[in-house]
Design a protein around this motif. Structure first.
Motif, mmCIF file in Angstrom:
data_model
loop_
_atom_site.group_PDB
_atom_site.id
_atom_site.type_symbol
_atom_site.label_atom_id
_atom_site.label_comp_id
_atom_site.label_asym_id
_atom_site.label_seq_id
_atom_site.Cartn_x
_atom_site.Cartn_y
_atom_site.Cartn_z
ATOM 1 N N UNK A 92 0.857 -1.289 0.224
ATOM 2 C CA UNK A 92 0.017 -0.013 -0.053
ATOM 3 C C UNK A 92 1.007 1.173 -0.026
ATOM 4 N N UNK A 93 2.059 1.186 0.247
ATOM 5 C CA UNK A 93 3.205 2.374 0.284
ATOM 6 C C UNK A 93 3.134 3.113 -1.132
ATOM 7 N N UNK A 94 3.092 4.326 -0.892
ATOM 8 C CA UNK A 94 3.407 5.158 -2.073
ATOM 9 C C UNK A 94 4.401 6.269 -1.990
ATOM 10 N N UNK A 95 5.146 6.539 -2.647
ATOM 11 C CA UNK A 95 6.254 7.630 -2.660
ATOM 12 C C UNK A 95 5.726 8.966 -3.070
ATOM 13 N N UNK A 96 5.193 9.789 -1.844
ATOM 14 C CA UNK A 96 4.748 11.227 -1.986
ATOM 15 C C UNK A 96 5.743 12.033 -1.230
ATOM 16 N N UNK A 97 5.903 13.259 -2.195
ATOM 17 C CA UNK A 97 6.760 14.361 -1.635
ATOM 18 C C UNK A 97 8.113 14.089 -1.045
ATOM 19 N N UNK A 98 8.725 13.056 -1.582
ATOM 20 C CA UNK A 98 10.049 12.365 -1.012
ATOM 21 C C UNK A 98 10.033 11.549 0.198
#
Length: 122
Positions: A92-98
């Motif tokens: 479920x992890x997403x890379x958002x704003x670093x």
């Protein structure tokens, strides 16, 4: 008032020693020079007068057997996640704003597993 050496620091021989200069505070030192005097009936009390300190040190040096109350710390109960739950959380992890974030909010009290199970993967 009965004194006990601090738990885990009961190393004889013991000796009474002045701690407070003109205050009249006395402690009971273990072989390492550490004041180990405690009073179970008065938590936090670590000093007494000269007469009692010398009496306590003499009793302890005679081979007294020390009985300590049980530790009051209770480790928190944790509910482990299953491998499937952990895998779902990682997916479920997403890379958002670093940084990596998950839309699943992990909750304490054993509720994290239920939060992961309720999440619908897209």
């Amino acid at each position: 008032m009965d004194g006990l050496p601090a738990k885990y620091f009961a190393f004889p021989p013991y000796r009474a020693e002045s701690l407070g200069g003109d205050k009249g505070w006395w402690g009971v030192m273990n072989r390492n020079g550490l004041n180990v005097l405690t009073f179970p009936a008065k938590p936090g009390a670590v000093v007494t007068d000269e007469q009692h300190a010398k009496q306590i040190a003499a009793e302890w040096n005679e081979g007294a057997v020390f009985t300590y109350p049980p530790d009051t710390y209770v480790a928190p109960v944790t509910t482990r996640l299953t491998d499937a739950q952990m895998a779902k959380y990682i997916r479920s992890q997403r890379f958002i704003d670093g940084r990596w974030v998950s839309p699943i909010v992990l909750l304490g009290g054993g509720k994290s597993g239920a939060a992961i199970d309720a999440y619908v993967e897209t």
